[in-house]
Motif scaffolding. Structure first.
Motif, PDB file in Angstrom:
ATOM      1  N   GLY A 154       0.809  -1.213   0.000  1.00 37.04           N
ATOM      2  CA  GLY A 154       0.000   0.000   0.000  1.00 37.04           C
ATOM      3  C   GLY A 154       0.839   1.257   0.000  1.00 37.04           C
ATOM      4  O   GLY A 154       0.512   2.237  -0.667  1.00 37.04           O
ATOM      5  N   GLN A 157       2.232   1.767  -3.474  1.00 34.53           N
ATOM      6  CA  GLN A 157       1.241   2.301  -4.412  1.00 34.53           C
ATOM      7  C   GLN A 157       1.000   3.783  -4.175  1.00 34.53           C
ATOM      8  O   GLN A 157       0.819   4.548  -5.123  1.00 34.53           O
ATOM      9  CB  GLN A 157      -0.074   1.512  -4.295  1.00 34.53           C
ATOM     10  N   ARG A 158       1.035   4.203  -2.919  1.00 34.09           N
ATOM     11  CA  ARG A 158       0.874   5.628  -2.643  1.00 34.09           C
ATOM     12  C   ARG A 158       2.083   6.426  -3.142  1.00 34.09           C
ATOM     13  O   ARG A 158       1.928   7.556  -3.625  1.00 34.09           O
ATOM     14  CB  ARG A 158       0.642   5.861  -1.153  1.00 34.09           C
ATOM     15  N   THR A 178      -5.596  -1.315  -6.664  1.00 32.20           N
ATOM     16  CA  THR A 178      -5.634  -2.012  -5.369  1.00 32.20           C
ATOM     17  C   THR A 178      -5.667  -3.530  -5.500  1.00 32.20           C
ATOM     18  O   THR A 178      -5.654  -4.235  -4.496  1.00 32.20           O
ATOM     19  CB  THR A 178      -6.866  -1.569  -4.557  1.00 32.20           C
ATOM     20  N   LEU A 181      -2.970  -5.644  -3.692  1.00 31.88           N
ATOM     21  CA  LEU A 181      -2.752  -5.332  -2.285  1.00 31.88           C
ATOM     22  C   LEU A 181      -3.507  -6.286  -1.368  1.00 31.88           C
ATOM     23  O   LEU A 181      -4.598  -6.761  -1.698  1.00 31.88           O
ATOM     24  CB  LEU A 181      -3.213  -3.897  -1.988  1.00 31.88           C
ATOM     25  N   LEU A 185      -4.654  -3.173   3.313  1.00 42.42           N
ATOM     26  CA  LEU A 185      -3.889  -2.054   2.773  1.00 42.42           C
ATOM     27  C   LEU A 185      -4.656  -1.250   1.736  1.00 42.42           C
ATOM     28  O   LEU A 185      -4.209  -0.189   1.311  1.00 42.42           O
ATOM     29  CB  LEU A 185      -2.589  -2.566   2.157  1.00 42.42           C
ATOM     30  N   VAL A 186      -5.805  -1.755   1.325  1.00 45.71           N
ATOM     31  CA  VAL A 186      -6.567  -1.124   0.242  1.00 45.71           C
ATOM     32  C   VAL A 186      -7.094   0.243   0.648  1.00 45.71           C
ATOM     33  O   VAL A 186      -7.068   1.202  -0.126  1.00 45.71           O
ATOM     34  CB  VAL A 186      -7.725  -2.048  -0.195  1.00 45.71           C
ATOM     35  N   VAL A 189      -4.942   3.482   0.143  1.00 47.35           N
ATOM     36  CA  VAL A 189      -4.797   3.881  -1.257  1.00 47.35           C
ATOM     37  C   VAL A 189      -6.092   4.526  -1.757  1.00 47.35           C
ATOM     38  O   VAL A 189      -6.063   5.575  -2.419  1.00 47.35           O
ATOM     39  CB  VAL A 189      -4.418   2.676  -2.132  1.00 47.35           C
TER      40      VAL A 189
END
Length: 254
Positions: A154, A157-158, A178, A181, A185-186, A189
């Protein structure tokens, strides 16, 4: 706003004899959030990749900001741009991939600085200051010096979202951001994406997150078999779908 930022007209894409997109036509206004839903293999991700010419289309046309994507009109004819021209055009179109695609040998901060410094020739000091601002925006200022391997999925991805924002795009494309993930952790994001939507960022999002589409999207598009089956507001498509294919899909995922 009535002007159109993205206009896709009868877009077709084939791989050999397999036609993946069979005449997709869509428009996106500035500040609009469009979510593309559909089963695997429906053409959603392929269409998204066509918008910034990561995939060459076989028919139709795509325009962003009134300009043809990947092609130019010269002397009354249309020619494909060379790689340098395509790269220049992509500066205004950010993309966030399913698998993050961060440079493993660079810190979070360096990943965000890379394109502004290397592509836009921004001074390193200015790029560094902007990168810190973007890390703060996605809630990750405390990991500026961490490498991707030291971050959760996560967090990676951020950082990828911050990296896309560093080029100040007028359009952001998200390809199932997402889906790789872990469930816990979704949320972080999606919260960043919700804030981007609230800030007026134009976004096209391929997703299976129905709740996100319902709460954030201005337009929901259901694709299947390489065509747009149904499109409208979340209330229309998600809560009152008219096409049996849409109904069957939503029943399988909700």
């Amino acid at each position: 706003m009535t002007e159109t930022l993205v206009r896709a007209s009868n877009v077709r894409k084939s791989y050999g004899h397999v036609e993946v997109l069979k005449g997709v036509s869509l428009t996106v206004k500035p500040g609009e959030v469009m979510c593309l839903l559909g089963p695997s293999g429906s053409g959603k991700s392929t269409f998204l990749r066509c918008i910034n010419h990561l995939e060459r289309i076989n028919g139709g046309r795509i325009e962003v900001g009134g300009d043809l994507v990947g092609y130019a009109r010269r002397h009354g004819k249309i020619f494909e741009m060379n790689p340098r021209e395509v790269s220049r055009q992509r500066r205004g179109i950010g993309m966030v991939f399913q698998r993050f695609n961060l440079f493993p040998h660079m810190t979070a901060l360096e990943n965000i600085m890379a394109a502004p410094v290397g592509v836009k020739k921004v001074e390193r000091s200015a790029a560094k200051a902007r990168a810190y601002e973007l890390l703060e925006r996605v809630g990750l200022s405390h990991v500026a010096g961490h490498y991707p391997a030291q971050l959760s999925g996560g967090q990676q991805q951020r950082v990828a979202i911050a990296r896309a924002l560093a080029m100040d795009p007028e359009l952001l494309l998200f390809d199932e951001p997402t889906s790789a993930l872990d469930p816990e952790l979704v949320g972080d994001v999606l919260d960043v994406m919700r804030q981007l939507a609230a800030d007026g960022m134009t976004m096209i999002v391929v997703t299976h997150e129905i709740g996100f589409a319902r709460s954030v999207a201005d337009t929901v598009v259901f694709m299947d078999g390489g065509v747009v089956v149904e499109a409208g507001s979340p209330a229309e498509v998600l809560d009152n779908p008219q096409n049996p294919r849409t109904v069957a899909f939503l029943n399988s995922v909700m």
